[in-house]
Design a protein around this motif. Structure first.
Motif, PDB file in Angstrom:
ATOM      1  N   VAL A  90       0.866  -1.179   0.000  1.00  0.00           N
ATOM      2  CA  VAL A  90       0.000   0.000   0.000  1.00  0.00           C
ATOM      3  C   VAL A  90       0.905   1.232   0.000  1.00  0.00           C
ATOM      4  N   TYR A  91       0.793   2.023  -1.058  1.00  0.00           N
ATOM      5  CA  TYR A  91       1.538   3.275  -1.144  1.00  0.00           C
ATOM      6  C   TYR A  91       0.662   4.385  -0.575  1.00  0.00           C
ATOM      7  N   ILE A  92       1.196   5.156   0.349  1.00  0.00           N
ATOM      8  CA  ILE A  92       0.441   6.226   0.995  1.00  0.00           C
ATOM      9  C   ILE A  92       0.795   7.550   0.313  1.00  0.00           C
ATOM     10  N   TRP A  93      -0.191   8.133  -0.361  1.00  0.00           N
ATOM     11  CA  TRP A  93      -0.001   9.380  -1.093  1.00  0.00           C
ATOM     12  C   TRP A  93      -0.650  10.525  -0.330  1.00  0.00           C
ATOM     13  N   GLU A  99       8.273   5.895  -2.965  1.00  0.00           N
ATOM     14  CA  GLU A  99       8.698   4.509  -3.191  1.00  0.00           C
ATOM     15  C   GLU A  99       7.817   3.775  -4.202  1.00  0.00           C
ATOM     16  N   THR A 100       6.861   4.481  -4.806  1.00  0.00           N
ATOM     17  CA  THR A 100       5.965   3.865  -5.779  1.00  0.00           C
ATOM     18  C   THR A 100       6.766   3.383  -6.973  1.00  0.00           C
ATOM     19  N   THR A 101       6.578   2.112  -7.310  1.00  0.00           N
ATOM     20  CA  THR A 101       7.271   1.523  -8.453  1.00  0.00           C
ATOM     21  C   THR A 101       6.256   0.958  -9.427  1.00  0.00           C
ATOM     22  N   GLU A 123      -1.074  -6.415  -9.295  1.00  0.00           N
ATOM     23  CA  GLU A 123      -1.924  -7.384  -8.607  1.00  0.00           C
ATOM     24  C   GLU A 123      -1.939  -7.204  -7.099  1.00  0.00           C
ATOM     25  N   ASN A 124      -0.809  -6.940  -6.490  1.00  0.00           N
ATOM     26  CA  ASN A 124      -0.724  -6.855  -5.030  1.00  0.00           C
ATOM     27  C   ASN A 124      -0.460  -5.434  -4.536  1.00  0.00           C
ATOM     28  N   LYS A 125      -0.693  -4.430  -5.388  1.00  0.00           N
ATOM     29  CA  LYS A 125      -0.378  -3.052  -5.026  1.00  0.00           C
ATOM     30  C   LYS A 125      -1.629  -2.179  -5.073  1.00  0.00           C
ATOM     31  N   SER A 126      -1.688  -1.222  -4.147  1.00  0.00           N
ATOM     32  CA  SER A 126      -2.760  -0.235  -4.167  1.00  0.00           C
ATOM     33  C   SER A 126      -2.234   1.062  -3.578  1.00  0.00           C
ATOM     34  N   VAL A 127      -3.052   2.094  -3.706  1.00  0.00           N
ATOM     35  CA  VAL A 127      -2.681   3.425  -3.220  1.00  0.00           C
ATOM     36  C   VAL A 127      -3.709   3.852  -2.175  1.00  0.00           C
ATOM     37  N   LEU A 128      -3.227   4.400  -1.075  1.00  0.00           N
ATOM     38  CA  LEU A 128      -4.080   5.030  -0.072  1.00  0.00           C
ATOM     39  C   LEU A 128      -3.927   6.530  -0.240  1.00  0.00           C
ATOM     40  N   ILE A 129      -5.008   7.213  -0.580  1.00  0.00           N
ATOM     41  CA  ILE A 129      -4.988   8.667  -0.744  1.00  0.00           C
ATOM     42  C   ILE A 129      -5.313   9.305   0.603  1.00  0.00           C
ATOM     43  N   VAL A 130      -4.484  10.232   1.049  1.00  0.00           N
ATOM     44  CA  VAL A 130      -4.734  10.996   2.271  1.00  0.00           C
ATOM     45  C   VAL A 130      -4.996  12.428   1.832  1.00  0.00           C
ATOM     46  N   THR A 131      -6.183  12.926   2.162  1.00  0.00           N
ATOM     47  CA  THR A 131      -6.567  14.264   1.733  1.00  0.00           C
ATOM     48  C   THR A 131      -7.301  14.987   2.855  1.00  0.00           C
ATOM     49  N   ASP A 132      -7.373  16.296   2.743  1.00  0.00           N
ATOM     50  CA  ASP A 132      -8.172  17.092   3.676  1.00  0.00           C
ATOM     51  C   ASP A 132      -9.223  17.898   2.914  1.00  0.00           C
ATOM     52  N   ASP A 133      -9.441  17.549   1.663  1.00  0.00           N
ATOM     53  CA  ASP A 133     -10.385  18.254   0.809  1.00  0.00           C
ATOM     54  C   ASP A 133     -11.719  17.508   0.802  1.00  0.00           C
ATOM     55  N   GLU A 134     -12.698  18.044   1.512  1.00  0.00           N
ATOM     56  CA  GLU A 134     -13.981  17.360   1.613  1.00  0.00           C
ATOM     57  C   GLU A 134     -14.743  17.336   0.287  1.00  0.00           C
ATOM     58  N   GLU A 135     -14.249  18.032  -0.711  1.00  0.00           N
ATOM     59  CA  GLU A 135     -14.872  17.989  -2.043  1.00  0.00           C
ATOM     60  C   GLU A 135     -14.825  16.574  -2.632  1.00  0.00           C
ATOM     61  N   VAL A 136     -13.979  15.711  -2.079  1.00  0.00           N
ATOM     62  CA  VAL A 136     -13.945  14.322  -2.566  1.00  0.00           C
ATOM     63  C   VAL A 136     -15.278  13.624  -2.317  1.00  0.00           C
ATOM     64  N   LEU A 137     -16.139  14.219  -1.479  1.00  0.00           N
ATOM     65  CA  LEU A 137     -17.451  13.644  -1.200  1.00  0.00           C
ATOM     66  C   LEU A 137     -18.549  14.223  -2.090  1.00  0.00           C
ATOM     67  N   GLU A 156      -9.075   6.216  -9.377  1.00  0.00           N
ATOM     68  CA  GLU A 156      -7.822   6.082 -10.123  1.00  0.00           C
ATOM     69  C   GLU A 156      -7.693   7.192 -11.168  1.00  0.00           C
ATOM     70  N   GLU A 157      -8.817   7.565 -11.783  1.00  0.00           N
ATOM     71  CA  GLU A 157      -8.826   8.645 -12.774  1.00  0.00           C
ATOM     72  C   GLU A 157      -8.581   9.996 -12.111  1.00  0.00           C
ATOM     73  N   ILE A 158      -9.209  10.227 -10.975  1.00  0.00           N
ATOM     74  CA  ILE A 158      -9.097  11.512 -10.288  1.00  0.00           C
ATOM     75  C   ILE A 158      -7.660  11.770  -9.850  1.00  0.00           C
ATOM     76  N   TRP A 159      -7.026  10.779  -9.229  1.00  0.00           N
ATOM     77  CA  TRP A 159      -5.677  10.978  -8.701  1.00  0.00           C
ATOM     78  C   TRP A 159      -4.590  10.421  -9.613  1.00  0.00           C
ATOM     79  N   GLN A 160      -4.953   9.873 -10.743  1.00  0.00           N
ATOM     80  CA  GLN A 160      -3.995   9.373 -11.730  1.00  0.00           C
ATOM     81  C   GLN A 160      -2.982   8.428 -11.101  1.00  0.00           C
ATOM     82  N   THR A 161      -3.508   7.372 -10.484  1.00  0.00           N
ATOM     83  CA  THR A 161      -2.656   6.388  -9.826  1.00  0.00           C
ATOM     84  C   THR A 161      -2.360   5.222 -10.760  1.00  0.00           C
ATOM     85  N   PRO A 162      -1.185   4.623 -10.637  1.00  0.00           N
ATOM     86  CA  PRO A 162      -0.862   3.472 -11.479  1.00  0.00           C
ATOM     87  C   PRO A 162      -1.538   2.182 -10.996  1.00  0.00           C
TER      88      PRO A 162
END
Length: 146
Positions: free
Chosen positions: A5-8, A54-56, A61-75, A85-91
């Motif tokens: 889990v990559y923490i962004w 450290e994102t590679t 298959e075994n990888k994901s991203v955890l988005i940490v934000t303070d922008d309540e507009e995500v709701l 994935e489209e919003i944050w352009q994650t691999p």
């Protein structure tokens, strides 16, 4: 195989990711799984909690991203029905979103599963425990919640 889990950090002022990582690690251990913050422990720990730097590329298959934000507009409707994935352009798949701070404009909004495909939105000000997020990761990784 380790679940990675990559923490962004997508907060405006920078979040205390070390404290978050420590809390997530503690919760993972409570479920009886091993966890590490060192990328060279792949295969040795059940879960690796790594930084965005450290994102590679490679097998998603075994990888994901955890988005940490303070922008309540995500709701907002214009955001939460789209692909995270489209919003944050994650691999890799977004395995969860941690929304820090108080929610004011969207206080009525349910914050469990949102987005398409689904991912878990966790709001620490509403639920201090990270158990729901961690059990979601355990389930997604094909392991059993103990």
């Amino acid at each position: 195989m380790s679940t990675i889990v990559y923490i962004w950090d997508r907060t405006r002022d920078g979040a205390d990711l070390e404290n978050l990582r420590a809390e997530l690690s503690r919760t993972i251990r409570e479920y009886g799984y091993s966890v590490s913050a060192a990328s060279d422990n792949e295969g040795l720990a059940d879960f690796l909690l790594l930084s965005e730097a450290e994102t590679t590329e490679g097998n998603a298959e075994n990888k994901s991203v955890l988005i940490v934000t303070d922008d309540e507009e995500v709701l907002s409707d214009s955001v939460c029905y789209r692909s995270a994935e489209e919003i944050w352009q994650t691999p890799f798949d977004v395995g969860g979103i941690v929304l820090l701070g108080e929610i004011r404009g969207f206080a009525y909004r349910f914050t469990g599963f949102s987005y398409s495909p689904m991912c878990l939105v966790h709001v620490p000000s509403r639920a201090l425990s990270y158990h729901r997020l961690v059990s979601y990761w355990i389930h997604k990784s094909g392991r059993k919640v103990r």
